[in-house]
Design an enzyme around this catalytic site. Structure first.
Site, PDB file in Angstrom:
ATOM      1  N   LYS A 214       0.950  -1.287   0.003  1.00 20.50           N
ATOM      2  CA  LYS A 214      -0.085  -0.093   0.058  1.00 20.50           C
ATOM      3  C   LYS A 214       0.891   1.281  -0.038  1.00 20.50           C
ATOM      4  O   LYS A 214       2.018   1.167   0.469  1.00 20.50           O
ATOM      5  CB  LYS A 214      -1.036  -0.125   1.055  1.00 20.50           C
ATOM      6  N   ARG A 253      -3.881 -10.247   4.605  1.00 19.27           N
ATOM      7  CA  ARG A 253      -4.156 -10.167   3.065  1.00 19.27           C
ATOM      8  C   ARG A 253      -3.057  -9.585   2.505  1.00 19.27           C
ATOM      9  O   ARG A 253      -2.516  -8.545   2.552  1.00 19.27           O
ATOM     10  CB  ARG A 253      -5.385  -9.214   2.884  1.00 19.27           C
TER      11      ARG A 253
HETATM   12  N1  HH2 Z   1      -7.550  -3.669   0.722  1.00 22.06           N
HETATM   13  C1  HH2 Z   1      -7.806  -3.837  -0.976  1.00 22.06           C
HETATM   14  C2  HH2 Z   1      -8.722  -4.549  -1.337  1.00 22.06           C
HETATM   15  N2  HH2 Z   1      -9.572  -5.157  -0.487  1.00 22.06           N
HETATM   16  N3  HH2 Z   1     -10.082  -6.055   1.648  1.00 22.06           N
HETATM   17  C3  HH2 Z   1      -9.868  -6.090   3.053  1.00 22.06           C
HETATM   18  N4  HH2 Z   1     -10.558  -6.739   3.865  1.00 22.06           N
HETATM   19  N5  HH2 Z   1      -8.755  -5.438   3.496  1.00 22.06           N
HETATM   20  C4  HH2 Z   1      -8.039  -4.468   2.836  1.00 22.06           C
HETATM   21  O1  HH2 Z   1      -7.028  -3.729   3.358  1.00 22.06           O
HETATM   22  C5  HH2 Z   1      -8.284  -4.466   1.350  1.00 22.06           C
HETATM   23  C6  HH2 Z   1      -9.396  -5.179   0.912  1.00 22.06           C
HETATM   24  C7  HH2 Z   1      -7.052  -2.948  -1.698  1.00 22.06           C
HETATM   25  O2  HH2 Z   1      -5.903  -3.562  -2.162  1.00 22.06           O
HETATM   26  P1  HH2 Z   1      -5.819  -4.423  -3.686  1.00 22.06           P
HETATM   27  O3  HH2 Z   1      -7.037  -5.671  -3.754  1.00 22.06           O
HETATM   28  O4  HH2 Z   1      -4.828  -5.045  -3.870  1.00 22.06           O
HETATM   29  O5  HH2 Z   1      -6.044  -3.326  -4.896  1.00 22.06           O
HETATM   30  P2  HH2 Z   1      -7.490  -3.010  -5.458  1.00 22.06           P
HETATM   31  O6  HH2 Z   1      -8.647  -2.593  -4.523  1.00 22.06           O
HETATM   32  O7  HH2 Z   1      -7.124  -1.745  -6.454  1.00 22.06           O
HETATM   33  O8  HH2 Z   1      -7.817  -4.106  -6.302  1.00 22.06           O
END
Ligand code: HH2
Length: 279
Positions: A214, A253
């Protein structure tokens, strides 16, 4: 029903079946590439795979239900069909419903069950649920996040939503809470939450944490004007995850499953009873 390990955090591998996720957007849009990626994460030590079809990166806009499902549906079904525990990362009750019918066992809702239809759904199914805190919506959440007391406000929201789910019949161990690092939070808000993970762990609900790659990590290790790029954030990610493990976080995660799982197992070994200096 998915049972979390007692002596270490579970490793939740991230599978973004999206064209625009912040670190891996577009890489796994093709269902067979997505399936291969997921199975590789399982080989590397993932305990479950979090499948998402809508990016929640700052500024992202919403995807219609059918489009989101067409991205994730076959991946969810094929993974679950192979016995892999699947979590569905969605804000939409209809996508979550289809995923549960397709074999998913966890609903990961970044909007924290604010939609009554999502609350109804998860309370009527034998699934686990992750309730995440987000200030505002992805399209606008990073414009000017503001709190009187970020730790108290996030904790209160999570306790309120989790309490409602338990009141409606869910077992507390199946209700995970997540401070939502980067979701309507500045770098200092994130730091305050990470320094107070014990306040969430102390609630008794399993705590999930998502810090992988992040932007606060890029800003801390680089600077505001020139943050470290996404692909250079592994060590920073692992440091925060070890910190979280030591505070009692139950689910991490992560994008980089192999590295995360090795750190988790090393810390577990250090903390285990029965250690003898003589080997
Ligand atoms: N962060 C993201 C997405 N889903 N779910 C939970 N429970 N906690 C988190 O911190 C979280 C999440 C964002 O990361 P990422 O999936 O890599 O990116 P994007 O939202 O651009 O798909």
């Amino acid at each position: 029903m998915l049972r979390l390990p007692a002596d270490r955090p579970a490793v939740m591998g991230i599978l973004n079946v999206t064209p625009d996720s912040f670190s891996d957007g577009g890489a796994f849009l093709n269902p067979s590439a997505a399936l291969d990626r997921a199975l590789r994460m399982v080989d590397e030590g993932a305990d479950l795979v979090d499948v998402g079809g809508e990016s929640t990166r700052p500024g992202a806009s919403e995807v219609p239900v059918d489009e989101e499902w067409s991205r994730v549906g076959s991946v969810v079904e094929r993974l679950a069909g192979r016995g892999v525990p699947v979590s569905i990362d969605t804000r939409k009750a209809e996508v979550a419903r289809r995923a549960l019918e397709g074999g998913a066992s966890v609903v990961n809702d970044v909007s924290g069950l604010r939609d009554p239809a999502m609350m109804d759904l998860v309370c009527s199914r034998p699934c686990a649920v992750s309730i995440m805190h987000m200030q505002g919506e992805p399209a606008t959440m990073q414009i000017q996040p503001s709190y009187q007391d970020v730790v108290a406000e996030v904790r209160e929201f999570l306790l309120h939503q989790a309490g409602e789910a338990v009141r409606r019949g869910k077992a507390a161990q199946d209700v995970w809470i997540d401070p939502g690092i980067g979701f309507g939070k500045t770098t200092e808000h994130n730091r305050a939450l990470l320094r107070s993970l014990d306040r969430l762990v102390g609630t008794g609900y399993p705590v999930l944490l998502g810090v992988s790659r992040k932007s606060f990590i890029g800003r801390v290790l680089g600077n505001e004007a020139a943050p470290l790029p996404v692909g250079d954030r592994l060590e920073g990610t692992l440091a925060v995850q070890v910190w979280a493990q030591l505070q009692g976080v139950r689910v991490l995660r992560v994008h980089d499953v192999l590295a995360a799982r090795r750190c988790v197992d090393m810390v577990r070994w250090l903390r285990a009873d029965g250690y003898s200096a003589r080997g």
